[in-house]
Design an enzyme around this catalytic site. Structure first.
Site, short mmCIF file in Angstrom:
data_model
loop_
_atom_site.label_atom_id
_atom_site.label_comp_id
_atom_site.label_asym_id
_atom_site.label_seq_id
_atom_site.Cartn_x
_atom_site.Cartn_y
_atom_site.Cartn_z
N HIS A 164 0.81 -1.22 0.00
CA HIS A 164 0.00 0.00 0.00
C HIS A 164 0.84 1.27 0.00
O HIS A 164 0.44 2.28 -0.56
CB HIS A 164 -0.99 -0.02 1.16
CG HIS A 164 -2.15 -0.91 0.85
ND1 HIS A 164 -2.34 -2.11 1.47
CD2 HIS A 164 -3.11 -0.79 -0.08
CE1 HIS A 164 -3.41 -2.70 0.95
NE2 HIS A 164 -3.90 -1.92 0.01
N ASP A 203 -5.04 -7.70 -4.88
CA ASP A 203 -5.43 -8.73 -3.92
C ASP A 203 -5.73 -10.05 -4.62
O ASP A 203 -5.35 -11.11 -4.13
CB ASP A 203 -6.65 -8.27 -3.11
CG ASP A 203 -6.22 -7.39 -1.94
OD1 ASP A 203 -5.29 -7.80 -1.22
OD2 ASP A 203 -6.79 -6.29 -1.77
N CYS A 258 -8.95 -2.36 -11.71
CA CYS A 258 -8.39 -1.18 -11.04
C CYS A 258 -7.12 -1.49 -10.24
O CYS A 258 -6.63 -0.65 -9.51
CB CYS A 258 -9.44 -0.54 -10.12
SG CYS A 258 -9.96 -1.60 -8.78
C1 PEP Z 1 -6.61 -4.29 -5.41
O1 PEP Z 1 -6.58 -5.11 -4.51
O2 PEP Z 1 -6.25 -4.53 -6.58
C2 PEP Z 1 -7.12 -2.94 -5.17
C3 PEP Z 1 -7.32 -2.10 -6.16
O3 PEP Z 1 -7.33 -2.58 -3.88
P1 PEP Z 1 -6.13 -2.17 -2.89
O4 PEP Z 1 -4.88 -2.14 -3.68
O5 PEP Z 1 -6.48 -0.85 -2.30
O6 PEP Z 1 -6.17 -3.30 -1.91
MG MG Z 2 -7.57 -4.66 -2.65
#
Ligand code: PEP
Ligand code: MG
Length: 756
Positions: A368, A634, A681
């Site tokens: 993150h 994820d 995304c």
């Molecule tokens: C993901 O898991 O791809 C996502 C967009 O959410 P985050 O990266 O905030 O967990």
């Molecule tokens: Mg995610």
């Protein structure tokens, strides 16, 4: 047995050395005086200083007792002779008959053949070897433990002197001392962009300004008091209720407790103080020795322990200095922050107008902190091994977030090359700006909508700058992570309204709170879990404690009065979870209606696909949702079972390989079949090659970081989609030996004139 000569003891010596350090003389004169003082104090016939050079050799820089003509002429190869051995092992070598030792190598110009006993200690700083300090005697004698200690303590003074860079002027280019040399650290590019600036350490090293104790007895008391306080601090942390429930954190603290009580560790600290240095200097010395030893370990478990020992030493140092180790409030201009690791909240604490880049020793590309760095457009490099101990505050540094390179104390050649690179990038940016208002349409006429990933007010101007079609992922947790207290509904409402205002006609997809895992809120109780990524996070927390989710959904719906809004839920694993979350939206809509609020024109509700189980519920899920958004960060971590934040495994598998590509193609096809929009995304969408493959798999909507919009759009516009789709399908359906899918697509792009 020969009598031991009267050894002067280190305290007097240190005091004399302090005087020499303060004198206004040249670096060479200072070194010459130092060796005379040490030899006299240790009753040694020889004292010599060898400095490790950038070319890996050791050069004699000063001597008392050997032939002075040999100074700057005698050079030992790495590992050559006893001096080389000390440098290589970073350990003291104490011999009563040096010439008997298998590593002994004779340098005739020095005239050292008449000296039998030899004591060499490494000159260390932060665990890095900078040189070797040697004393020799004619007689066969073994130096006593306290003499070895004393010489090691003395070597700290030399370490400071070498690290200050004052010897560099004595050497021709290519033969400078290794300390403060230009360094190239290969890392992993986490957030694109070039950053030029000066090092700021995220956890500032406490600089030990005073090495020599005025009152050694008092230093011993200070050390004992600090050790007691450290033990109490660790006990308090262990008693902390949240920690007491177990988990990884507890194991680390248990290890800390063990170190803090370790008799060997405590004895070494006290012995170091006993040689006449301050308690702070003693901590630094012992930790430098520890690091030197640990850095030579290849076992990852032992290397991990080095971090624990660093932490313990830092805590002890803070006990001594009362320094709380907080992030400096004022960043200098053009700061490049160097850290071992960092959470996203800590990054957001820095003044973004001055932050030019980030270097992390640990952190994978989908961690993150990397995502936040990308969102903020901060060039970032991860996996830069040992960066925190090699960099000194204020050092010049250049980082390249695309290639993952870090140049510490760069030479002027490197500086010039990067200045050119910055100009080149500016030209490319100008090219991207020129296509800003054009749609991302392939050569054969298929449009792929490009949306932005965002989460903070600072992201909003990017909508205009990039010409994106909307916001495909608004990470609402970022507002919570930067706040000092839980944002009230009114504050959430205010932010969401501003986001919708900024977007105007363009759609915005808000994701409800995704906290838990590594996204911790500073003001919320930390719940220790064995596996936080698979723990009580995101929608799970939202459904179990619906108060927060309800107030957030209410804020979103009110912000959307008279307009369209898209809301999606993170980490949905079962159709029932989506139903329950959607029911909250409906309930809030009823509430608003009942209280005569102006209603949104249109509310679209969707789910994120991040848990592999959803792949096998698509036929049930798709009819219920208005859209899906694939969180590939994820999804990939769970499909391959590799922790996205763990740099040791995060890049173990190539995402562009059949298992992931098949899953993604399934999602795109199912969405098409059910007539529902499927966006991707995750970070994959931000990389040109991956974005090309996603388009080939059938994705017609991507959400990416602002800096990626230009490069991805330019690739899409160059693409013959039918041709690349046929190739990708073939590679997935009939995996072939030889080059990877990634490589084959790179080759394809090159052949087709698509610049990735
Ligand atoms: C993901 O898991 O791809 C996502 C967009 O959410 P985050 O990266 O905030 O967990
Ligand atoms: Mg995610």
């Amino acid at each position: 047995m020969p009598m031991r000569p009267a050894f002067g003891g280190p305290r007097l010596l240190l005091r004399r050395l302090r005087e020499v350090m303060a004198e206004q003389i040249s670096a060479q004169e200072r070194l010459d005086k130092i060796v005379v003082l040490i030899a006299a104090n240790m009753v040694a016939e020889v004292c010599s200083v060898y400095v490790l050079r950038v070319d890996g050799t050791l050069e004699l820089y000063a001597t008392q007792g050997l032939n002075r003509e040999a100074v700057h002429l005698t050079v030992m190869r790495a590992g050559e002779g006893l001096v080389g051995l000390v440098a290589q092992t970073a350990e003291a070598l104490n011999l009563s008959d040096a010439q008997e030792h298998p590593s002994f190598s004779f340098k005739p110009e020095t005239g050292e053949e008449i000296f039998h006993s030899f004591l060499g200690v490494p000159i260390l700083r932060g665990g890095n070897t900078l040189g070797v300090l040697v004393v020799q005697n004619r007689a066969h004698r073994k130096y006593e433990e306290d003499e070895v200690e004393a010489l090691q303590t003395t070597s700290m003074v030399l370490a400071e002197m070498i690290a200050s860079g004052e010897l560099s002027a004595l050497a021709p280019p290519g033969q400078e001392p290794v300390a403060r040399r230009p360094l190239h650290l290969p890392g992993e590019g986490l957030a694109d962009g070039v950053g030029l600036g000066h090092v700021v350490l995220h956890e500032p090293r406490i600089h030990v300004a005073k090495l020599i104790a005025d009152d050694p007895a008092r230093e011993l008391v200070r050390m004992e008091t600090a050790i007691e306080a450290l033990r109490a601090e660790i006990d308090d942390m262990l008693d902390d209720e949240a920690v007491a429930r177990g988990g990884e954190h507890r194991d680390i603290l248990e290890a800390y407790r063990m170190f803090a009580h370790d008799r060997g560790f405590v004895r070494r600290l006290k012995e170091a103080v006993g040689t006449g240095i301050t308690a702070e200097a003693a901590v630094e010395r012992v930790q430098s020795d520890n690091r030197a030893r640990m850095m030579r370990q290849t076992d990852p478990y032992l290397r991990e322990r080095m971090h624990d020992l660093d932490d313990i030493a830092n805590r002890l140092m803070r006990q001594l200095t009362g320094d709380k180790g907080v992030v400096p409030a004022e960043l200098p201009d053009n700061a490049i922050v160097v850290a071992r690791h960092m959470g996203p909240a800590a990054l957001l604490d820095y003044d973004r107008t001055k932050l030019r880049g980030l270097v992390l020793e640990e952190a994978g590309s989908t961690s993150h902190v990397a995502i936040v760095a990308r969102a903020l457009g901060i060039p970032t490099v991860g996996q830069a091994e040992n960066a925190t101990s090699l960099a000194d505050p204020g050092d010049a540094i250049i980082i390249d977030g695309a290639t993952g390179e870090v140049h510490l104390r760069p030479t002027s050649d490197v500086e010039n090359a990067y200045a050119e690179k910055v100009r080149f990038r500016a030209r490319r940016q100008a090219q991207y700006a020129a296509i800003r208002h054009l749609p991302a349409v392939t050569r054969d006429g298929v449009e792929v909508k490009l949306h932005l990933n965002a989460g903070l007010m600072v992201d909003l101007p990017f909508l205009e700058e990039t010409g994106a079609s909307g916001i495909g992922l608004f990470r609402t947790e970022l507002q919570f992570m930067v706040a000092n207290a839980l944002p009230r509904t009114a504050e959430q409402l205010d932010l969401y309204r501003k986001v919708l205002d900024a977007a105007g006609e363009r759609p915005v997809t808000f994701r409800t709170l995704d906290i838990g895992g590594d996204k911790v809120l500073p003001y919320m109780e930390v719940i220790q879990e064995e596996n936080p990524a698979m723990g009580w996070r995101a929608i799970r927390l939202g459904l179990d404690r619906p108060g927060l989710l309800r107030s957030q959904v209410r804020a979103m719906l009110r912000a959307a009065a008279g307009r369209e809004i898209r809301i999606m839920f993170p980490m949905i694993a079962a159709v029932e979870e989506f139903d329950a979350a959607k029911a909250i939206v409906e309930r809030e809509l009823t509430h608003l209606r009942r209280h005569d609020h102006r209603m949104p024109d249109r509310v679209q509700v969707g789910a994120m696909v991040e848990v592999p189980a959803l792949l096998f519920q698509l036929d049930e899920l798709l009819p219920r949702v208005d859209f899906l958004s694939v969180g590939s960060n994820d999804l990939v971590q769970f499909m391959f079972a590799v922790d996205r934040g763990n740099s040791r495994v995060a890049n173990r598998f190539d995402t562009m390989s059949p298992p992931i590509l098949r899953a993604l193609r399934l999602l795109a096809r199912k969405g098409h079949e059910h007539g529902k929009l499927v966006t991707l995304c995750g970070e994959l969408a931000s990389r040109p090659l991956e974005a090309m493959i996603l388009a080939a798999l059938g994705f017609r909507s991507l959400s990416l970081s602002p800096a990626a919009v230009g490069p991805v759009k330019s690739v899409i516009r160059d693409l013959d989609l039918a041709r690349v789709s046929a190739l990708v399908d073939d590679l997935i359906d009939k995996p072939k030996p030889g080059p990877s899918i990634r490589q084959r697509l790179r080759d394809f792009a090159e052949a087709e004139g698509v610049s990735l």
